[in-house]
Scaffold this active site. Structure first.
Site, PDB file in Angstrom:
ATOM      1  N   ARG A 211      44.243  63.956  41.085  1.00 39.48           N
ATOM      2  CA  ARG A 211      44.057  62.399  40.915  1.00 39.48           C
ATOM      3  C   ARG A 211      45.525  61.981  40.545  1.00 39.48           C
ATOM      4  NH1 ARG A 211      39.440  61.327  36.744  1.00 39.48           N
ATOM      5  NH2 ARG A 211      39.290  59.394  37.882  1.00 39.48           N
TER       6      ARG A 211
ATOM      7  N   HIS B 230      36.074  48.052  46.972  1.00 36.80           N
ATOM      8  CA  HIS B 230      37.802  47.883  46.988  1.00 36.80           C
ATOM      9  C   HIS B 230      37.745  46.312  47.279  1.00 36.80           C
ATOM     10  CE1 HIS B 230      41.513  47.271  48.999  1.00 36.80           C
ATOM     11  NE2 HIS B 230      41.880  47.814  48.115  1.00 36.80           N
TER      12      HIS B 230
ATOM     13  N   ARG C 154      56.341   7.154  38.199  1.00 34.84           N
ATOM     14  CA  ARG C 154      57.702   6.889  39.183  1.00 34.84           C
ATOM     15  C   ARG C 154      57.257   5.597  39.849  1.00 34.84           C
ATOM     16  NH1 ARG C 154      56.161  12.305  40.190  1.00 34.84           N
ATOM     17  NH2 ARG C 154      57.845  13.883  40.394  1.00 34.84           N
TER      18      ARG C 154
ATOM     19  N   GLU D 283      69.747  15.286  34.525  1.00 33.85           N
ATOM     20  CA  GLU D 283      69.371  15.795  35.857  1.00 33.85           C
ATOM     21  C   GLU D 283      70.788  16.185  36.867  1.00 33.85           C
ATOM     22  OE1 GLU D 283      66.555  13.326  38.158  1.00 33.85           O
ATOM     23  OE2 GLU D 283      67.593  11.590  37.367  1.00 33.85           O
TER      24      GLU D 283
ATOM     25  N   GLY E 111      65.174  16.262  34.437  1.00 34.24           N
ATOM     26  CA  GLY E 111      64.763  16.354  35.612  1.00 34.24           C
ATOM     27  C   GLY E 111      65.103  17.424  36.274  1.00 34.24           C
ATOM     28  N   THR E 112      64.366  18.535  36.061  1.00 36.59           N
ATOM     29  CA  THR E 112      64.606  19.754  36.560  1.00 36.59           C
ATOM     30  C   THR E 112      64.930  19.835  38.278  1.00 36.59           C
ATOM     31  OG1 THR E 112      62.838  20.815  36.032  1.00 36.59           O
ATOM     32  CG2 THR E 112      64.294  21.094  34.652  1.00 36.59           C
ATOM     33  N   ASN E 113      64.046  19.163  38.967  1.00 31.98           N
ATOM     34  CA  ASN E 113      64.161  19.200  40.293  1.00 31.98           C
ATOM     35  C   ASN E 113      65.601  18.859  40.861  1.00 31.98           C
ATOM     36  OD1 ASN E 113      61.468  19.745  40.094  1.00 31.98           O
ATOM     37  ND2 ASN E 113      60.913  17.462  40.680  1.00 31.98           N
ATOM     38  N   ASP E 114      65.986  17.888  40.331  1.00 33.44           N
ATOM     39  CA  ASP E 114      67.354  17.239  40.593  1.00 33.44           C
ATOM     40  C   ASP E 114      68.214  18.236  40.143  1.00 33.44           C
ATOM     41  OD1 ASP E 114      67.768  15.247  42.619  1.00 33.44           O
ATOM     42  OD2 ASP E 114      66.647  13.827  41.254  1.00 33.44           O
TER      43      ASP E 114
ATOM     44  N   LYS F 121      45.485  56.684  33.859  1.00 34.42           N
ATOM     45  CA  LYS F 121      44.163  57.319  34.108  1.00 34.42           C
ATOM     46  C   LYS F 121      44.384  58.483  32.990  1.00 34.42           C
ATOM     47  CE  LYS F 121      43.158  57.660  38.257  1.00 34.42           C
ATOM     48  NZ  LYS F 121      43.266  58.015  39.788  1.00 34.42           N
TER      49      LYS F 121
ATOM     50  N   CYS G 137      60.430  16.965  32.626  1.00 31.45           N
ATOM     51  CA  CYS G 137      59.435  16.211  33.808  1.00 31.45           C
ATOM     52  C   CYS G 137      59.693  16.696  35.014  1.00 31.45           C
ATOM     53  CB  CYS G 137      59.554  14.708  33.767  1.00 31.45           C
ATOM     54  SG  CYS G 137      61.038  14.256  34.359  1.00 31.45           S
TER      55      CYS G 137
ATOM     56  N   GLY H  49      43.104  52.412  43.808  1.00 33.78           N
ATOM     57  CA  GLY H  49      42.873  52.804  45.203  1.00 33.78           C
ATOM     58  C   GLY H  49      44.185  52.901  45.951  1.00 33.78           C
TER      59      GLY H  49
ATOM     60  N   ARG I  73      39.376  52.081  32.252  1.00 32.69           N
ATOM     61  CA  ARG I  73      40.645  51.228  32.295  1.00 32.69           C
ATOM     62  C   ARG I  73      40.141  49.824  31.997  1.00 32.69           C
ATOM     63  NH1 ARG I  73      41.521  52.349  38.681  1.00 32.69           N
ATOM     64  NH2 ARG I  73      39.720  51.268  39.296  1.00 32.69           N
TER      65      ARG I  73
ATOM     66  N   ARG J 186      60.049   5.432  34.567  1.00 31.71           N
ATOM     67  CA  ARG J 186      61.373   5.802  35.270  1.00 31.71           C
ATOM     68  C   ARG J 186      61.847   4.317  36.055  1.00 31.71           C
ATOM     69  NH1 ARG J 186      62.549  10.494  39.148  1.00 31.71           N
ATOM     70  NH2 ARG J 186      61.237   9.322  40.415  1.00 31.71           N
TER      71      ARG J 186
ATOM     72  N   MET K  34      46.813  54.751  45.615  1.00 30.72           N
ATOM     73  CA  MET K  34      47.336  56.205  45.860  1.00 30.72           C
ATOM     74  C   MET K  34      46.292  57.116  46.033  1.00 30.72           C
ATOM     75  SD  MET K  34      50.501  56.013  43.230  1.00 30.72           S
ATOM     76  CE  MET K  34      49.451  55.654  41.982  1.00 30.72           C
TER      77      MET K  34
HETATM   78  P1  ADP Z   1      41.255  56.079  42.220  1.00 28.72           P
HETATM   79  O1  ADP Z   1      42.591  56.032  41.346  1.00 28.72           O
HETATM   80  O2  ADP Z   1      41.442  55.950  43.450  1.00 28.72           O
HETATM   81  O3  ADP Z   1      39.939  55.540  41.435  1.00 28.72           O
HETATM   82  P2  ADP Z   1      40.328  58.610  41.198  1.00 28.72           P
HETATM   83  O4  ADP Z   1      41.371  59.538  40.969  1.00 28.72           O
HETATM   84  O5  ADP Z   1      39.581  57.916  40.286  1.00 28.72           O
HETATM   85  O6  ADP Z   1      40.859  57.646  42.386  1.00 28.72           O
HETATM   86  O7  ADP Z   1      39.329  59.119  41.982  1.00 28.72           O
HETATM   87  C1  ADP Z   1      38.420  58.906  43.173  1.00 28.72           C
HETATM   88  C2  ADP Z   1      37.016  59.408  42.898  1.00 28.72           C
HETATM   89  O8  ADP Z   1      36.849  60.583  42.699  1.00 28.72           O
HETATM   90  C3  ADP Z   1      36.328  58.637  41.706  1.00 28.72           C
HETATM   91  O9  ADP Z   1      35.278  57.896  41.974  1.00 28.72           O
HETATM   92  C4  ADP Z   1      36.269  59.731  40.599  1.00 28.72           C
HETATM   93  O10 ADP Z   1      35.635  59.232  39.547  1.00 28.72           O
HETATM   94  C5  ADP Z   1      36.043  61.088  41.511  1.00 28.72           C
HETATM   95  N1  ADP Z   1      36.480  61.887  40.784  1.00 28.72           N
HETATM   96  C6  ADP Z   1      37.659  62.220  40.336  1.00 28.72           C
HETATM   97  N2  ADP Z   1      37.846  63.414  39.761  1.00 28.72           N
HETATM   98  C7  ADP Z   1      36.792  64.029  39.888  1.00 28.72           C
HETATM   99  C8  ADP Z   1      36.100  65.259  39.125  1.00 28.72           C
HETATM  100  N3  ADP Z   1      36.924  66.006  38.461  1.00 28.72           N
HETATM  101  N4  ADP Z   1      34.852  65.349  39.315  1.00 28.72           N
HETATM  102  C9  ADP Z   1      33.919  64.412  39.824  1.00 28.72           C
HETATM  103  N5  ADP Z   1      34.643  63.394  40.392  1.00 28.72           N
HETATM  104  C10 ADP Z   1      35.817  63.067  40.287  1.00 28.72           C
HETATM  105 MG    MG Z   2      39.153  55.759  39.829  1.00 32.92          MG
HETATM  106 MG    MG Z   3      65.478  12.960  39.657  1.00 28.93          MG
END
Ligand code: ADP
Ligand code: MG
Ligand code: MG
Length: 916
Positions: A97, A479, A601, A784, A805-808, A27, A870, A106, A357, A657, A108
């Site tokens: 964040r 999610h 076989r 094998e 014959g990598t199973n055996d 991020k 095989c 999501g 990302r 075989r 952490m």
């Molecule tokens: P996750 O990794 O779970 O997506 P984020 O760190 O991206 O968590 O943040 C969760 C939500 O909060 C996202 O929708 C993000 O766009 C929003 N958010 C994070 N920082 C800000 C900010 N500085 N201003 C407005 N919205 C934010």
């Molecule tokens: Mg995010």
């Molecule tokens: Mg065999």
């Protein structure tokens, strides 16, 4: 100079860039990159992943320099924003964040609106003249802080989030559907009730000091690296656990300031189908998580994506912002040269980008995007090939519902509801309403459909265990959709018609009730939800290739599939063959691109029709003559099988075989079955019993099987050789080229092979003379057992080819029987004694080490020795890579793995090309 732990971004310049993912997390690195690209990003700073490592190594302490560096960065941020952290008149608010090197969507924790307290909220209110907005931010902050930092969570799996519970109560009291309809006074009341809730349950007072809030949130983000769901996610996705997360502290922008504000998420291409169209969702007057959390079902980003004429897309409500976003979309898609998953917020008509990302996608999309990006000139063919996960290819082959059965289900009113088609495919299973139940039921062998209001990161294990996922809320970027897509699960989301009652373990749609344990069928391609079980049928690709029921010109999926696999064939060195016993299997494999048969076989043919009678007669015979008489009955049948295969293969190599399994496998063992057979075969029960008894072995896997059978009963090998050679001669006379490769199993000593080779050669000579046809046949062996590998130089004097014959070989190298491994293998894997099941993935060090020796020694004797594999491993990508590296000529796998192996072989070639 002190070590740099804090990296600033803002005002068009950043200390970091996209290459620095390990240090800044994905991020942070991408926020820096976007800043440098001139894309509008709220400024802020990133605390590096090194701190996370330090934190865990030093009893949850920070290095002394950190405090000063954070304070300096905060001051710089205040100047840039013209606001002050904690200032009651002009407060700076930030988000805190998380963000690790590998994206863990999501998993952490993140805290928004940090810096608010009873004073600063008044400042925010005065400044914006919007009491509702100010308290909306504050109540969100207190809830997030309570959850993330102070750890106030639901106690029981059937319970709602405690903060949500309160807000739901408020909504009910006001008789409104959405939080955004609650008046300022309610939000203000919420703040107080949340604070009370925290005091009551956690015995702490919600902190008013912004600096205390900040360090609390920073600690919570580092702490979240080791929360159970993050650990589970890393386990499922093979992400190393020693890298740590970074923390991003960023000035807040607000999507919840009114109707000219909003927040959204998007994909630069459609993540379910891969189409090159902008795809996304947004909510007006909302903040952060609202879109993904599934509290309100978001609206589509553009007209193209609209299904309901009553909703308004961003393209319609804010056309200028939409155009700007389109430009950002193209910039990012081209700059990163891959589909991006983006987050944005609109504050008072201004667009801010918050994240980008590389987006998770279905197997379908992964494929299509790779192929399209080559066509668009964005990436090379090699890159495209490296981007598609060979295992994901199987998604293209995944079944769909039988259209007629589906029509009938509709006629029978089995269609329960319709949601959004987030993860394509067809799934049938029994309903469960929470993730732990899904896991538990699946363990018992039940197929389940996980039904939730919305899923959360806590649910991933349960999602993994389910056939399909159905949610009542949330959009295509929720999610459930995101994770389902990544796992390749069939997934339908935002199915608003469902009224789910967790406590009663049931859901309602109108007056229909679906209870836990009821059957449900999900069509993830259309979003339809049916009650009951609907039968499935092959996918589009299979309909073109195998069933030939669909016109290839009409299937874009098929065309993309062929194109990419065509590129794979251009660059792979390994041949891809198949293991198949019958002409129809062979046809399937050929349609998938198999270039030869690596294993037929012959014993599988023994169970067809009434052949088993002749086999049993052969086993029961008292002497050679008796056996020969029985074998003579088998001969024409085997010959016909081989002719069928040779005809289909049209001159491609066919490895056959000779008989391998111990003979007792062909006899019954239960008393009543023995009785029955005795009557049928007109032999004494006692005699049959005695025979069964005499064939009994303590360790059949290490017993009288493989070439040991042919050595004791040469007439068996002779009959099989005769069937193969006569079939070859006859088919060749029909004008079809043939290339039989006769393979002797379980050879550990060169004399064994010499013995069997003589039998085969004698028969072959006789047959070819009799037919007056010369056939280019070869005799080779399976490697094998360890002694075979270790003496490969001697064996290669007699063998014209090797096939591992990598199973055996795995059984004999490890000294374990696959049939008995079930008793300890799960414990081994749990305790990480073994990282993986060596029967699934080749053990490259042990078994592979022996293979390398065999390759070297074999080719020392016979430089042009053809060598393949095989065993089951021949279709497993990491094992295919290994086979490439040790110089095998081909891999052979089951027909449906052939496309996977073609792609894996191409990737292996590209990898080794890039290394040197
Ligand atoms: P996750 O990794 O779970 O997506 P984020 O760190 O991206 O968590 O943040 C969760 C939500 O909060 C996202 O929708 C993000 O766009 C929003 N958010 C994070 N920082 C800000 C900010 N500085 N201003 C407005 N919205 C934010
Ligand atoms: Mg995010
Ligand atoms: Mg065999």
């Amino acid at each position: 100079m002190a070590h740099k732990y804090v990296y600033f971004f803002g005002g068009g310049k950043a200390d970091g860039n996209a290459q620095m993912k390990n240090l800044l997390g994905g991020k942070g690195a991408n926020i820096a990159e976007m800043t440098n690209l001139g894309i509008p990003v709220p400024p802020g700073f990133t605390i590096t992943t090194e701190i996370c490592t330090y934190y865990y190594q030093n009893n949850q302490q920070y290095p002394p320099e950190l405090k000063g560096q954070v304070e300096d960065a905060l001051r710089r941020l205040e100047e840039m924003m013209g606001r002050k952290f904690g200032d009651p008149d002009n407060p700076l608010l930030v988000s805190v964040r998380s963000g690790a090197a590998s994206s863990m969507p999501g998993m952490m924790d993140t805290v928004l609106n940090l810096g608010l307290n009873d004073q600063t909220v008044l400042g925010l209110m005065k400044e914006t003249r919007d009491e509702r907005f100010a308290y909306d931010c504050y109540r969100r902050f207190v809830a997030m802080y309570g959850d993330v930092v102070l750890g106030l969570k639901p106690v029981h799996k059937d319970e709602m989030d405690p903060f949500d519970q309160i807000i739901e109560e408020m909504r009910k009291r006001r008789k409104v559907e959405f939080d955004s309809e609650l008046p300022a006074s309610d939000l203000k009341e919420l703040v107080e009730r949340y604070k009370t809730l925290i005091r009551a349950h956690k015995d702490v007072v919600f902190p008013q000091d912004p600096m205390e809030q900040l360090w609390g949130a920073i600690g919570a983000v580092f702490g979240s690296w080791n929360n159970p769901r993050a650990i589970a996610y890393r386990e499922l996705n093979n992400i190393p656990s020693d890298m740590g997360t970074a923390v991003n502290i960023q000035a807040m922008v607000f999507g919840n300031m009114g109707e000219d504000c909003g927040t959204g998420v998007g994909f630069t291409r459609n993540p379910a189908t891969g189409e090159n169209v902008f795809y996304g969702e947004y909510l007006i007057n909302a903040q952060g998580e609202d879109v993904v959390a599934g509290i309100r079902t978001p609206q589509p980003i553009n007209k193209a994506q609209k299904t309901d004429p009553n909703t308004l897309s961003l393209e319609e409500t804010m056309p200028e912002i939409y155009q700007q976003l389109e430009r950002v979309r193209t910039t990012l898609d081209r700059h990163y040269r891959d589909m991006q998953d983006i987050e944005f917020t609109i504050q008072k008509g201004k667009l801010w980008m918050l994240q980008t990302r590389t987006g998770k996608r279905t197997g379908f999309a992964s494929f299509k995007i790779a192929v399209d990006m080559v066509r668009e000139g964005i990436i090379s063919k090699d890159e495209a090939l490296m981007r598609v996960d060979p295992d994901q290819l199987n998604q293209l082959l995944r079944p769909i519902f039988d259209p007629r059965a589906k029509e009938e289900a509709v006629r029978n009113k089995a269609l329960l509801a319709k949601g959004l088609n987030a993860g394509p495919g067809a799934a049938t299973g029994r309903v469960v309403f929470n993730a732990p139940d899904a896991e538990e039921w699946a363990k018992r062998g039940e197929k389940v459909i996980l039904v939730r209001l919305e899923t959360s990161p806590e649910d991933i294990r349960g999602m993994h265990a389910s056939q399909g996922i159905l949610t009542a809320r949330g959009g295509m970027t929720s999610h459930a959709a995101l994770v389902g897509r990544q796992m390749g699960k069939v997934c339908v989301v935002g199915c608003n018609a469902l009224e789910i009652e967790y406590r009663n373990h049931r859901m309602m749609v109108g007056d229909r009730i679906v209870r836990e344990g009821d059957w449900l069928s999900l069509d993830g391609t259309t979003g339809e939800v049916f009650v009951g079980q609907i039968p499935t049928q092959p996918s589009e690709v299979l309909s073109v290739i195998i069933d030939k029921k669909m016109d290839s010109a009409k299937s874009q999926v098929y065309q993309d599939y062929m194109e990419l696999l065509g590129w794979a064939d251009e660059c792979r060195r390994l041949g891809v063959w198949t293991n198949a016993d019958q002409p129809n299997q062979v046809e399937v494999a050929l349609a998938f691109g198999a270039e030869g048969i690596g294993l037929t076989r012959t014993e599988h043919m023994f169970f067809e029709g009434n052949r088993i009678d002749a086999v049993r007669e052969m086993i029961l015979a008292d002497d050679v003559e008796g056996r020969k008489r029985a074998l003579a009955k088998l001969l024409p049948m085997q010959k016909e099988d081989f002719k069928g295969i040779f005809r289909v293969m049209k001159g491609k190599p066919v490895t056959i075989r000779t008989l391998d399994p111990p003979l007792h496998e062909f006899l019954p063992h239960e008393d009543k079955d023995i009785q029955k057979l005795a009557t049928e075969m007109l032999v004494h029960v006692e005699r049959l019993k005695a025979k069964v008894e005499s064939l009994h072995e303590a360790n059949p896997m290490l017993g009288h099987r493989g070439c040991r059978l042919g050595i004791v009963y040469p007439e068996i090998t002779a009959m099989q050789a005769q069937a193969i050679m006569e079939a070859a001669c006859e088919v060749k006379k029909e004008g079809v080229d043939v290339q039989p490769e006769i393979m002797i199993p379980l050879v550990g000593h060169v004399s064994e092979l010499k013995n069997q080779r003589k039998v085969v050669d004698d028969v072959a000579r006789e047959v070819m003379e009799r037919y007056g046809v010369s056939v280019n046949y070869r005799v080779g062996t399976m490697i094998e057992v360890p002694r075979g590998a270790l003496t490969a130089d001697e064996i290669a004097e007699v063998a014209e080819f090797f096939s591992f014959g990598t199973n055996d070989l795995t059984q004999t190298v490890f000294g374990i029987s696959r049939d008995d491994a079930g008793k300890f293998l799960p414990d081994y894997l749990d305790a990480r004694i073994w990282e993986y099941d060596p029967f699934e993935k080749l053990d490259q060090v042990g078994v592979g080490g022996l293979m390398e020796i065999a390759v070297k020694k074999g080719r020392a004797t016979r430089p042009d020795l053809k060598i393949g594999i095989c065993g089951e491993h021949g279709g497993e990508p990491s094992s295919v890579d290994f086979c490439h590296r040790i110089g095998l000529d081909y891999v052979s796998c089951s027909p449906y793995r052939v496309p996977v192996a073609r792609l894996a072989a191409a990737q292996a070639a590209i990898r080794s090309k890039n290394k040197c």
